[in-house]
Design a protein around this motif. Structure first.
Motif, PDB file in Angstrom:
ATOM      1  N   GLN A 250      82.750 -60.666  57.534  1.00 54.63           N
ATOM      2  CA  GLN A 250      83.496 -59.944  56.500  1.00 54.63           C
ATOM      3  C   GLN A 250      84.855 -59.480  57.019  1.00 54.63           C
ATOM      4  N   ALA A 251      84.871 -59.026  58.260  1.00 55.13           N
ATOM      5  CA  ALA A 251      86.137 -58.563  58.846  1.00 55.13           C
ATOM      6  C   ALA A 251      87.127 -59.721  59.004  1.00 55.13           C
ATOM      7  N   CYS A 252      86.608 -60.929  59.200  1.00 57.58           N
ATOM      8  CA  CYS A 252      87.471 -62.099  59.424  1.00 57.58           C
ATOM      9  C   CYS A 252      87.906 -62.766  58.121  1.00 57.58           C
ATOM     10  N   GLU A 253      87.138 -62.544  57.074  1.00 60.41           N
ATOM     11  CA  GLU A 253      87.368 -63.250  55.805  1.00 60.41           C
ATOM     12  C   GLU A 253      88.793 -63.106  55.241  1.00 60.41           C
ATOM     13  N   PRO A 254      89.429 -61.922  55.353  1.00 61.39           N
ATOM     14  CA  PRO A 254      90.798 -61.828  54.824  1.00 61.39           C
ATOM     15  C   PRO A 254      91.769 -62.788  55.505  1.00 61.39           C
ATOM     16  N   TYR A 255      91.432 -63.242  56.703  1.00 66.35           N
ATOM     17  CA  TYR A 255      92.365 -64.085  57.457  1.00 66.35           C
ATOM     18  C   TYR A 255      92.058 -65.564  57.339  1.00 66.35           C
ATOM     19  N   VAL A 256      90.779 -65.892  57.308  1.00 66.02           N
ATOM     20  CA  VAL A 256      90.416 -67.317  57.281  1.00 66.02           C
ATOM     21  C   VAL A 256      89.057 -67.488  56.584  1.00 66.02           C
ATOM     22  N   LEU A 257      88.989 -68.526  55.743  1.00 62.46           N
ATOM     23  CA  LEU A 257      87.768 -68.846  55.006  1.00 62.46           C
ATOM     24  C   LEU A 257      86.569 -68.904  55.959  1.00 62.46           C
ATOM     25  N   GLN A 258      85.435 -68.337  55.551  1.00 63.28           N
ATOM     26  CA  GLN A 258      84.257 -68.283  56.418  1.00 63.28           C
ATOM     27  C   GLN A 258      83.198 -69.296  55.989  1.00 63.28           C
ATOM     28  N   MET A 259      82.691 -70.059  56.958  1.00 62.94           N
ATOM     29  CA  MET A 259      81.540 -70.927  56.711  1.00 62.94           C
ATOM     30  C   MET A 259      80.294 -70.112  57.028  1.00 62.94           C
ATOM     31  N   ARG A 260      79.353 -70.072  56.085  1.00 61.33           N
ATOM     32  CA  ARG A 260      78.157 -69.266  56.326  1.00 61.33           C
ATOM     33  C   ARG A 260      76.880 -70.095  56.224  1.00 61.33           C
ATOM     34  N   HIS A 261      77.010 -71.415  56.122  1.00 60.62           N
ATOM     35  CA  HIS A 261      75.808 -72.221  55.902  1.00 60.62           C
ATOM     36  C   HIS A 261      75.536 -73.191  57.056  1.00 60.62           C
ATOM     37  N   CYS A 262      76.079 -72.885  58.244  1.00 67.27           N
ATOM     38  CA  CYS A 262      75.877 -73.778  59.393  1.00 67.27           C
ATOM     39  C   CYS A 262      74.394 -73.818  59.790  1.00 67.27           C
ATOM     40  N   ARG A 263      73.925 -75.008  60.145  1.00 68.73           N
ATOM     41  CA  ARG A 263      72.517 -75.192  60.516  1.00 68.73           C
ATOM     42  C   ARG A 263      72.336 -75.439  62.004  1.00 68.73           C
ATOM     43  N   GLN A 264      73.410 -75.336  62.761  1.00 63.95           N
ATOM     44  CA  GLN A 264      73.362 -75.608  64.200  1.00 63.95           C
ATOM     45  C   GLN A 264      72.582 -76.894  64.480  1.00 63.95           C
ATOM     46  N   CYS A 265      73.198 -77.969  63.997  1.00 56.78           N
ATOM     47  CA  CYS A 265      72.531 -79.286  64.017  1.00 56.78           C
ATOM     48  C   CYS A 265      72.357 -79.855  65.418  1.00 56.78           C
ATOM     49  N   ARG A 266      71.472 -80.785  65.521  1.00 62.11           N
ATOM     50  CA  ARG A 266      71.338 -81.577  66.750  1.00 62.11           C
ATOM     51  C   ARG A 266      72.507 -82.563  66.841  1.00 62.11           C
ATOM     52  N   ALA A 267      72.751 -83.066  68.052  1.00 59.81           N
ATOM     53  CA  ALA A 267      73.823 -84.055  68.239  1.00 59.81           C
ATOM     54  C   ALA A 267      73.441 -85.416  67.661  1.00 59.81           C
ATOM     55  N   ASP A 268      72.181 -85.563  67.198  1.00 58.77           N
ATOM     56  CA  ASP A 268      71.769 -86.819  66.563  1.00 58.77           C
ATOM     57  C   ASP A 268      71.218 -86.592  65.152  1.00 58.77           C
ATOM     58  N   ALA A 269      71.592 -85.449  64.538  1.00 61.56           N
ATOM     59  CA  ALA A 269      71.075 -85.131  63.200  1.00 61.56           C
ATOM     60  C   ALA A 269      71.656 -86.084  62.155  1.00 61.56           C
ATOM     61  N   TYR A 270      70.922 -86.303  61.079  1.00 64.45           N
ATOM     62  CA  TYR A 270      71.522 -86.972  59.922  1.00 64.45           C
ATOM     63  C   TYR A 270      70.803 -86.570  58.641  1.00 64.45           C
ATOM     64  N   GLY A 271      71.495 -86.795  57.513  1.00 66.95           N
ATOM     65  CA  GLY A 271      70.965 -86.385  56.214  1.00 66.95           C
ATOM     66  C   GLY A 271      71.726 -85.182  55.698  1.00 66.95           C
ATOM     67  N   LEU A 272      71.097 -84.460  54.755  1.00 75.11           N
ATOM     68  CA  LEU A 272      71.701 -83.217  54.267  1.00 75.11           C
ATOM     69  C   LEU A 272      71.556 -82.165  55.355  1.00 75.11           C
ATOM     70  N   LEU A 273      72.435 -81.150  55.356  1.00 70.25           N
ATOM     71  CA  LEU A 273      72.363 -80.137  56.417  1.00 70.25           C
ATOM     72  C   LEU A 273      70.989 -79.478  56.465  1.00 70.25           C
ATOM     73  N   ALA A 274      70.418 -79.256  55.264  1.00 69.03           N
ATOM     74  CA  ALA A 274      69.151 -78.539  55.210  1.00 69.03           C
ATOM     75  C   ALA A 274      67.944 -79.424  55.542  1.00 69.03           C
ATOM     76  N   GLN A 275      68.164 -80.729  55.600  1.00 71.14           N
ATOM     77  CA  GLN A 275      67.033 -81.633  55.863  1.00 71.14           C
ATOM     78  C   GLN A 275      67.438 -82.624  56.933  1.00 71.14           C
ATOM     79  N   ASP A 276      67.291 -82.229  58.179  1.00 64.96           N
ATOM     80  CA  ASP A 276      67.666 -83.151  59.256  1.00 64.96           C
ATOM     81  C   ASP A 276      66.634 -84.264  59.346  1.00 64.96           C
ATOM     82  N   MET A 277      67.033 -85.424  58.857  1.00 67.73           N
ATOM     83  CA  MET A 277      66.064 -86.520  58.780  1.00 67.73           C
ATOM     84  C   MET A 277      65.729 -87.119  60.133  1.00 67.73           C
ATOM     85  N   SER A 278      66.542 -86.838  61.154  1.00 66.91           N
ATOM     86  CA  SER A 278      66.216 -87.398  62.459  1.00 66.91           C
ATOM     87  C   SER A 278      64.873 -86.848  62.935  1.00 66.91           C
ATOM     88  N   GLN A 279      64.451 -85.731  62.341  1.00 68.68           N
ATOM     89  CA  GLN A 279      63.189 -85.108  62.738  1.00 68.68           C
ATOM     90  C   GLN A 279      62.033 -85.391  61.788  1.00 68.68           C
TER      91      GLN A 279
END
Ligand code: CLF
Ligand code: SF4
Length: 290
Positions: A250-279
Motif C-alpha cells: 500500500q505504501a508503494c502503490e502511489p509510486y508504482v503499480l503493484q502485482m499482488r497475484h504472484c505464485r512464486q513459480c518453479r523455473a519449469d512451470a507452465y499453464g495458468l499461474l494458479a494451475q502449474d501443469m508441470s506438477q
C-alpha cells in the motif's frame, strides 16, 4: 512516470498473466529451465534449488538444452494455445547463461507471436541489453531488493563480475549501479519492466518504499513485492506476515503499480499461474485442457 506503449505492447501486457491481473485466469506462461548458473550469492538462496528471486524455493527444475526447450514449447503450445508467454527464470540467472539467448532465438523463429519474458538479478543487464533486444524479449523482470548498498550488502553475500569476486558493500555497489542503469536503458529501449523485491523483515522492510520511488522515476511498469522464504543464511529470519506485506504494498502503490497475484513459480512451470501443469498428472492435464 510510466512510458507510453504502442498497441502491440499494450496487447502483450493485456495477455501477460503476471503483468495484468485480469489476464491470469485466461492466459498462461511456460517457463523454460535452461539457465542453471548464477553470478551472485543471495543470502536467502540455497543453490541446488531454483532461483528464489522469481521462483518457488525448495524445488529443483530439470535443466533443458535449448533444443529440448524448443521441443517442449512445441508440444505444450499445441496442447495449450492459451499460453502466450515464454519465460526464462532460472534455475539460476538467465543472463549468466548463453543458452538463454540460444533458446529465445529458437522460440522467436518458430513462434514469433509469443511474448518472450525473462527474469534476472540485473548484474549483467547493461552489457546484455543489446542481446535481450536482438532476441526479442519484450517483458523483463529485474529483482531489486535494495538501492542502498549498505542494505543490499546484508542481502547479497557476493557478486562475481567479469571474473572477480566482490563481497559486501563493494559488490552491492556494482550490482545496484548495473540494475538501475540497466533498467533505465531497458525502459528507454521500449521493454516493459517489472521489478521483484523480496521483503526481508528487519533488513529492507522500511526501505522498500524508497525503491518504489526510484522505480517511478525510472518508468518501471509494475512492482512485485514477494515474501521472504527463509532458508540459507536467512533461515532464522521470520518471513513477513500477510498484513506486513500488504502495508508495504500500500505504501508503494502511489509510486508504482503493484502485482499482488504472484505464485512464486518453479523455473519449469507452465499453464495458468494458479494451475502449474508441470506438477499435474497426464489425466488431470487433459481434464482441464481449454
Ligand atoms: Fe515467468 Fe516471471 Fe515472466 Fe511471469 S513468472 S518470467 S514475469 S512469465 Fe509471474 Fe511466476 Fe510470480 Fe514470476 S507468477 S514468479 S511474477
Ligand atoms: Fe540464488 Fe537467484 Fe540469488 Fe542467484 S539470483 S543467488 S539463483 S536467488
Amino acid at each position: 512516470n510510466r512510458p507510453e506503449f504502442d498497441e502491440g505492447l499494450l496487447r502483450k501486457i493485456a495477455e501477460h498473466p503476471c503483468y495484468d491481473k485480469k489476464a491470469q485466469h485466461k492466459y498462461g506462461r511456460i517457463h523454460l529451465a535452461v539457465a542453471p548458473s548464477c553470478n551472485i550469492q543471495c543470502n536467502f538462496c540455497v543453490r541446488e534449488f531454483d532461483c528464489v528471486n522469481e521462483s518457488r524455493p525448495g524445488v529443483t527444475s530439470k535443466v533443458l538444452t535449448p533444443q529440448e526447450a524448443l521441443e517442449k514449447t512445441r508440444q505444450i503450445i499445441t496442447d495449450y494455445p492459451f499460453i502466450k508467454v515464454v519465460g526464462i527464470a532460472g534455475p539460476g540467472d538467465p543472463l549468466a547463461n548463453k543458452e538463454t539467448f540460444e533458446t529465445f532465438e529458437l522460440i522467436k523463429n518458430e513462434f514469433p507471436e509469443l511474448t518472450l519474458c525473462m527474469s534476472t538479478n540485473g548484474l549483467l543487464l547493461p552489457e546484455k541489453l543489446e542481446d535481450i533486444l536482438r532476441v526479442g524479449v519484450s517483458t523483463l523482470t529485474v529483482t531489486i531488493n535494495a538501492i542502498d548498498p549498505e542494505i543490499q550488502a546484508k542481502i547479497v553475500d557476493h557478486v562475481v563480475y567479469h571474473g572477480k569476486v566482490y563481497r559486501g558493500i563493494e559488490g552491492a555497489k556494482i550490482q545496484i549501479k548495473n540494475q538501475l542503469e540497466g533498467v533505465k536503458a531497458a525502459v528507454d529501449a521500449g521493454i516493459v519492466i517489472k521489478v521483484n523485491t523480496v521483503l526481508v523483515p528487519g533488513i529492507n522492510d522500511k526501505h522498500v518504499v524508497e525503491i518504489a520511488r526510484k522505480l517511478n522515476e525510472l518508468g518501471v511498469y509494475i512492482m512485485n513485492i514477494m515474501p521472504l522464504i527463509n532458508q540459507g543464511a536467512f533461515a532464522d529470519i521470520e518471513p513477513p506476515t500477510a498484513e506486513e506485506r500488504k502495508a508495504v504494498q500500500q505504501a508503494c502503490e502511489p509510486y508504482v503499480l503493484q502485482m499482488r497475484h504472484c505464485r512464486q513459480c518453479r523455473a519449469d512451470a507452465y499453464g495458468l499461474l494458479a494451475q502449474d501443469m508441470s506438477q499435474m498428472s497426464e489425466e488431470r492435464r487433459k481434464l482441464i485442457k481449454i
